[in-house]
Scaffold this motif. Sequence first.
Motif, short mmCIF file in Angstrom:
data_model
loop_
_atom_site.label_atom_id
_atom_site.label_comp_id
_atom_site.label_asym_id
_atom_site.label_seq_id
_atom_site.Cartn_x
_atom_site.Cartn_y
_atom_site.Cartn_z
N LEU A 1 -11.08 10.42 -18.26
CA LEU A 1 -10.61 9.71 -19.57
C LEU A 1 -9.89 8.16 -19.36
O LEU A 1 -9.68 7.97 -18.09
CB LEU A 1 -9.40 10.49 -20.24
N ASP A 2 -10.01 7.29 -20.32
CA ASP A 2 -9.50 6.15 -20.31
C ASP A 2 -8.30 5.84 -20.91
O ASP A 2 -7.39 5.13 -20.65
CB ASP A 2 -10.61 5.21 -20.81
N TYR A 3 -8.03 6.61 -22.32
CA TYR A 3 -6.96 6.40 -22.83
C TYR A 3 -6.31 7.76 -23.18
O TYR A 3 -6.95 8.54 -23.49
CB TYR A 3 -7.25 5.52 -24.26
N LEU A 4 -4.83 7.60 -23.33
CA LEU A 4 -4.30 8.90 -23.99
C LEU A 4 -3.48 8.21 -25.31
O LEU A 4 -2.67 7.37 -25.23
CB LEU A 4 -3.28 9.34 -23.07
N LYS A 5 -3.42 8.97 -26.20
CA LYS A 5 -2.89 8.70 -27.62
C LYS A 5 -1.68 9.68 -27.60
O LYS A 5 -1.51 10.75 -27.79
CB LYS A 5 -3.60 8.91 -28.87
N ILE A 6 -0.45 8.92 -27.64
CA ILE A 6 0.65 9.64 -27.74
C ILE A 6 0.94 10.09 -29.23
O ILE A 6 0.84 9.27 -30.29
CB ILE A 6 1.76 8.80 -27.36
#
Length: 278
Positions: free
Chosen positions: A194-199
């Motif tokens: 993965l590249d991004y994690l959305k909080i």
Amino acid sequence: LLPVGAVAGAVLIWAILFLSRHQMALPQAIRAALRAKQFFLVYQPIVDLETGRWTGAEALIRWRRPNGEVISPEVFMPAAEESGLIHDVTERLFQLAARDARDLFRDFPDFHISLNVSARDIHDAGIVERLVALKQQMHAGDGNLFVEITERGLTRPEQAISIIHALRESGIPVAVDDFGTGYSSLSYLESFDLDYLKIDKFFVDCIDSEDEAVTGKVLTHIIELARSLDLRMIAEGVETTHQRDQLRRYGVQFAQGWLYAKPLRMAELRERLGEEAG
Ligand code: C2E
Ligand code: CA
Ligand code: CA
Ligand code: CA
């Protein structure tokens, strides 16, 4: 005079009948809405917390009824998923995004558009090819098109791992959406490219709540995990300057929320981007 209990009971029964009738009719209504081209997209800017610049935008689907009423995806997406119509809705999403993005990346080469792909779509045979074709249709370069998948899209890990890997190899970064609200354990993320994690907004809301100390710990944990996995973070649903300041303090790089901008039509997004650039 009717006893209060009877009135309440009647209201409850009416509500149940109304809702169930509405639920049952929903798939049919969605099908009709697809035919009548009643779906459209709005785009919510994603902001770099360091510079305040708009680096991208998340596409959010809307349904406009002939009477002008706009229906939220929270109302129709569950029915679309249950009925299997989600595949058609997602295909419409791709078509709308391709149309909206015409010349966007020519004018704003560093910008990105992020699309929500449902857990059911991500396991479709051909989803990678479809997204790669979409990237071309959008005249998007590497990193111009993002995909957001929820934790639910990460079940069946072997399959998800190879899909996410293939997307990344094709220049389509993947963000895990609504992270922390599902049932997967944090360490589970390690397996994916993965590249991004959305909080999720839930954690952002907690910043302003009385149990900030408790949730601060959960948030810190998520942020440490993201950092250790080299994931960039996007906090969603940021509404207050206090939330923004805390998130920056925690080292979160990107944010999205009404504090910055509500979702905009593409024409308005471009206008604002043009003003920012010029
Ligand atoms: P999400 O992906 O978590 O999207 C964020 C939701 O939070 C959006 O609601 C957005 O309008 C809302 N939001 C953003 N900033 C704020 C804020 O500061 N305060 C508050 N109160 N809300 C904020 P929306 O557009 O109603 O979308 C709801 C959900 O529907 C999305 O949640 C996403 O899971 C789903 N969805 C939307 N568009 C699509 C789509 O094209 N495909 C799929 N599969 N799902 C979609
Ligand atoms: Ca999303
Ligand atoms: Ca989200
Ligand atoms: Ca959310």
